[in-house]
Design an enzyme around this catalytic site. Sequence first.
Site, PDB file in Angstrom:
ATOM      1  N   GLY A   1       1.923  -0.282 -10.568  1.00 56.44           N
ATOM      2  CA  GLY A   1       0.497  -0.024 -10.403  1.00 56.44           C
ATOM      3  C   GLY A   1       0.116  -0.382  -8.985  1.00 56.44           C
TER       4      GLY A   1
ATOM      5  N   LYS B   1      -1.002   6.618  -4.902  1.00 52.11           N
ATOM      6  CA  LYS B   1      -1.792   7.353  -3.909  1.00 52.11           C
ATOM      7  C   LYS B   1      -0.913   7.842  -2.759  1.00 52.11           C
ATOM      8  CE  LYS B   1      -4.447   5.003  -1.282  1.00 52.11           C
ATOM      9  NZ  LYS B   1      -5.463   4.023  -0.866  1.00 52.11           N
TER      10      LYS B   1
ATOM     11  N   PHE C   1       9.604   4.870  -1.112  1.00 56.29           N
ATOM     12  CA  PHE C   1      10.947   4.336  -1.385  1.00 56.29           C
ATOM     13  C   PHE C   1      10.880   3.163  -2.362  1.00 56.29           C
ATOM     14  CE2 PHE C   1      14.378   5.750   1.740  1.00 56.29           C
ATOM     15  CZ  PHE C   1      13.779   6.971   1.974  1.00 56.29           C
TER      16      PHE C   1
ATOM     17  N   ARG D   1      -6.310  -2.133 -10.002  1.00 57.43           N
ATOM     18  CA  ARG D   1      -6.227  -0.707  -9.671  1.00 57.43           C
ATOM     19  C   ARG D   1      -4.873  -0.127 -10.101  1.00 57.43           C
ATOM     20  NH1 ARG D   1      -8.204  -0.846  -3.506  1.00 57.43           N
ATOM     21  NH2 ARG D   1      -7.105  -2.828  -3.636  1.00 57.43           N
TER      22      ARG D   1
ATOM     23  N   CYS E   1      -1.648   1.455  -3.874  1.00 62.56           N
ATOM     24  CA  CYS E   1      -0.927   2.228  -2.859  1.00 62.56           C
ATOM     25  C   CYS E   1       0.131   3.207  -3.385  1.00 62.56           C
ATOM     26  CB  CYS E   1      -0.234   1.272  -1.890  1.00 62.56           C
ATOM     27  SG  CYS E   1      -1.389   0.509  -0.767  1.00 62.56           S
TER      28      CYS E   1
ATOM     29  N   ASN F   1       6.397   3.014   1.084  1.00 62.23           N
ATOM     30  CA  ASN F   1       5.869   2.839  -0.268  1.00 62.23           C
ATOM     31  C   ASN F   1       6.539   3.782  -1.263  1.00 62.23           C
ATOM     32  OD1 ASN F   1       4.249   0.668   0.078  1.00 62.23           O
ATOM     33  ND2 ASN F   1       2.352   1.804   0.359  1.00 62.23           N
TER      34      ASN F   1
ATOM     35  N   LYS G   1       4.548   4.434   6.766  1.00 58.56           N
ATOM     36  CA  LYS G   1       3.879   3.683   5.694  1.00 58.56           C
ATOM     37  C   LYS G   1       4.032   4.418   4.354  1.00 58.56           C
ATOM     38  CE  LYS G   1       1.162   1.004   3.378  1.00 58.56           C
ATOM     39  NZ  LYS G   1      -0.091   0.376   3.480  1.00 58.56           N
TER      40      LYS G   1
ATOM     41  N   GLU H   1      -0.671  -1.450   7.154  1.00 56.87           N
ATOM     42  CA  GLU H   1      -0.517  -2.766   6.545  1.00 56.87           C
ATOM     43  C   GLU H   1       0.613  -2.725   5.514  1.00 56.87           C
ATOM     44  OE1 GLU H   1      -2.093  -5.715   7.455  1.00 56.87           O
ATOM     45  OE2 GLU H   1      -0.215  -5.998   6.389  1.00 56.87           O
TER      46      GLU H   1
END
Length: 477
Positions: free
Chosen positions: A278, A284, A231, A351, A281, A229, A225, A170
Amino acid sequence: MSVAVKTICCIGAGYVGGPTMAVIADKCRDLKVIVVDLNKEKIDSWNNEDLSKLPIYEPGLKELIKRCRGKNLFFSTKVKQSIAQSDMVFISVNTPTKQSGLGAGEASDLKYIESSARSIAEYAIGHTIVVEKSTIPVKTAEVIKTILISSQNDLKKKSSKSFSVLSNPEFLAEGTAIDDLINPSRVLIGGESTSSINALVNIYKNWVDEEKIIKTNIWSSELSKLTANAFLAQRVSSINSISALCEKTGADISEVAKAVGMDYRIGKNFLKSGPGFGGSCFKKDILNLVYICKLYGLNEVANYWNEVLEINHWQQNRLTNIILKKLFNTATNKKIGILGFSFKANTNDTRESPAINICTNLLIDGANLSIYDPKVKFQEIYNNLKDFKNSEDISFNYEDRICMASSYEELANGADAILILTEWNEFKKIQWSKISKLMRKPSWIFDCRDIIDLNDFVESDLNIWKLGFGSNVDNLK
Ligand code: UDX
Ligand code: ADP
């Protein structure tokens, strides 16, 4: 050739599962879409007649739910029955970073993925296409496959189940999720079985141009994915690192970002400096990347990506230090107003919000915080600060020094400083002349999201500090 799909189920009714399934249901009226979650309270909220009580806030979501819920979109806790009647099952569960054991602090905890795979293995009937949608580390499909295949072997004699696994990461961003889902930059589908891939393509084809649908092998899909993220996060850390240099040299970060971003090779997006990235994703995914690189002995690559996280953390601590310096090196017994607690505007998600670390730093220094956020509930803020305090092993209590303000006036009354941490549009309309009268002097406004127009403050007795604005005299005080 493709498999006929009539009913789909999504395990996990969170920030990804909820909006994604709402869009699929709206665009594919012939499909029955069931979103399941073990959390009854969450499912009850999704089913609430009052649409302002949905568990997540996302612009455009209410309208979709109103159109589809009870028609071809259902929210349920009945995991077993829902899986059993579905031809395709999406896994959209949370994958938090492991807190203990092997890979603690870096690797993702796959326990929810594993339990979802076990449920699918147990309850599925006939051929089922399993789609991993959650943000997951590379090679997760292998975990899912192994669980599914072993159940196939177990039950071979009793029933004829079979599975194929696809990766369909996603790319929606919170706050613009519905728009991102309706107009995706691309849809990525990784897998081995052509007929299963085509079945998923057929769903997306209802509203997405086929040229935008990329088919890859499963590992490329998973790694894309994480890389996308990483980058994006890297751009935010890059511009944040330059914001500090702007403050020292008299340059303005908005001017630098504009000049840099107009180079078509660089592009203008994700060049807005702020209090650090923040969301669930970025951190993490980079930690997953770091973990997998170390696993394969690519230590230089691991160190490179780890620096993106280091800068993010440094930016948050740097901001706290600047605030404290302006407040005569102490926040003890001072009231500080916090505008915005979500990790970005237009979401109630907190989060990894930079507000958590920054507020904790200020509380450690003795501040009393009055917090206002248009969509985040006080309990959520309170729990976040409490959990963070516990995880960092901070020993004293500061629960009675946090309160929620119900208006800008309440937040400003007697405050020594106000800190803008989220770029909510409504903050742009604040009448600072009114606010100024309520604050204790000298009063400071710290704008970390470029919300304030300095021209409006020429006559003001407020001291303004803007992140990355070296030309602002107050920045140099
Ligand atoms: C991200 C990815 O954008 C999305 O594709 C993926 O599916 C999930 O992770 P999200 O975390 O929801 O989405 O929001 P995003 O808009 O990427 O913002 C992440 C963080 O970066 C926010 O805290 C935001 O404030 C910050 N940010 C973003 C900046 O500080 N400056 C920018 O220019 C852009
Ligand atoms: P994301 O941002 O990835 O959507 P969320 O935490 O918002 O993450 O949502 C994930 C949801 O998945 C949670 O509501 C959680 O209760 C649910 N979940 C986790 N494991 C399972 C499971 N085995 N079966 C059903 N739901 C699950």
